[in-house]
Scaffold this motif. Sequence first.
Motif, mmCIF file in Angstrom:
data_model
loop_
_atom_site.group_PDB
_atom_site.id
_atom_site.type_symbol
_atom_site.label_atom_id
_atom_site.label_comp_id
_atom_site.label_asym_id
_atom_site.label_seq_id
_atom_site.Cartn_x
_atom_site.Cartn_y
_atom_site.Cartn_z
ATOM 1 N N LEU A 73 -19.701 19.272 -0.241
ATOM 2 C CA LEU A 73 -20.639 18.301 -0.800
ATOM 3 C C LEU A 73 -21.662 19.069 -1.639
ATOM 4 O O LEU A 73 -22.669 19.562 -1.140
ATOM 5 C CB LEU A 73 -21.313 17.514 0.317
ATOM 6 N N LEU A 76 -25.695 15.393 -3.809
ATOM 7 C CA LEU A 76 -25.890 13.998 -3.407
ATOM 8 C C LEU A 76 -27.258 13.585 -3.938
ATOM 9 O O LEU A 76 -28.287 14.001 -3.398
ATOM 10 C CB LEU A 76 -25.840 13.858 -1.875
ATOM 11 N N GLN A 176 -26.107 17.303 1.275
ATOM 12 C CA GLN A 176 -25.763 18.254 0.231
ATOM 13 C C GLN A 176 -25.696 19.668 0.795
ATOM 14 O O GLN A 176 -26.549 20.084 1.567
ATOM 15 C CB GLN A 176 -26.824 18.163 -0.872
ATOM 16 N N VAL A 216 -22.857 11.935 -7.461
ATOM 17 C CA VAL A 216 -22.317 12.909 -6.514
ATOM 18 C C VAL A 216 -21.483 13.957 -7.239
ATOM 19 O O VAL A 216 -20.916 13.712 -8.314
ATOM 20 C CB VAL A 216 -21.447 12.237 -5.421
ATOM 21 N N PHE A 218 -18.601 16.925 -5.780
ATOM 22 C CA PHE A 218 -17.936 17.544 -4.635
ATOM 23 C C PHE A 218 -16.750 18.359 -5.121
ATOM 24 O O PHE A 218 -16.193 18.106 -6.197
ATOM 25 C CB PHE A 218 -17.487 16.489 -3.611
#
Length: 308
Positions: A73, A76, A176, A216, A218
């Motif tokens: 991640l 965020l 995150q 986002v 990722f």
Amino acid sequence: MATHHFSPTHYYNSLGSHPPAFHLNPGDTITTTTVDARGHDGNDEQITPPGNPMTGPFHVAGAEPGDTLVVHLDLLHTNRPTGWTRKMVAPNVVDPEYVPQMPWPPVDDVLATWQVDNEAGTVTLIDPVDTAIGKLALPLAPMVGCFGVAPYGGQAISTATSAEHGGNMDYRGFVQGVTVYFPVFVPGALFFIGDGHALQGDGEIVGTGVEISFDVQFTLDLQKGRRIFWPRGEDEDYIFTVGNTRPLDQATQHATTEMLRWLQSDYGLDPVGAHILMGQCVEYDLGNIFDPAYTMVCKVPKRVLATL
């Protein structure tokens, strides 16, 4: 390894073997957006039906059942100035005799509105304004509530709940910088993400966090031939495992068992040593205790593992 930008045009209210929205290779990075739990985007316009709509699924080349999907991640970021929550604690988390005393609001007045300020790093209550807490201001703490992979057996599991594949776990540790591991059940893994929260208390006991849309980023990677049974994760300080089911004691059993497996497979502990270590060092966090499946998180500090 490449970085891709994906603009979603369709969302799903279940995690399942839906047609892939995007194909990528292990190690690739995706930047995209998510809508909030009611299907509202960064302009606060409803663009899809409510119920934790998911962005995706993302197909990872070479992923097969028995592998592990690795999710980093990277970012965020809340992308609008207001979010919303429900007002009332869920009846299932209080004593039954207390439920009639709860101040139930009218059906058309069940939500509270919060101002989300990324620059100041705050989440501030702006409606209602007539409570004793006033304009309560709390630290911004973005987290993802619902994400995971397609489950086994051709199932399509509602984004209202969770299981081995992940789903609506609502664990405030999914922030995150965290790396999360999911078992792969179908070719391509089929990864979904959504249900962003600007802030949430443990358990999601009002049935929401501060629900909001996200930008986002990722990175998806793959561990070939490594089989895990339940979601796992790690941050700077802990490794952790996640059990999703009801009752809560069974969720705890799943998370604890998965941690015992992990300590023995990756950290060189014999069975007795793993049990002894967990008995004195384990920590537990409560994830979702509102939805059909509850979530328990089992944690072991990395500072302890570093001494082995």
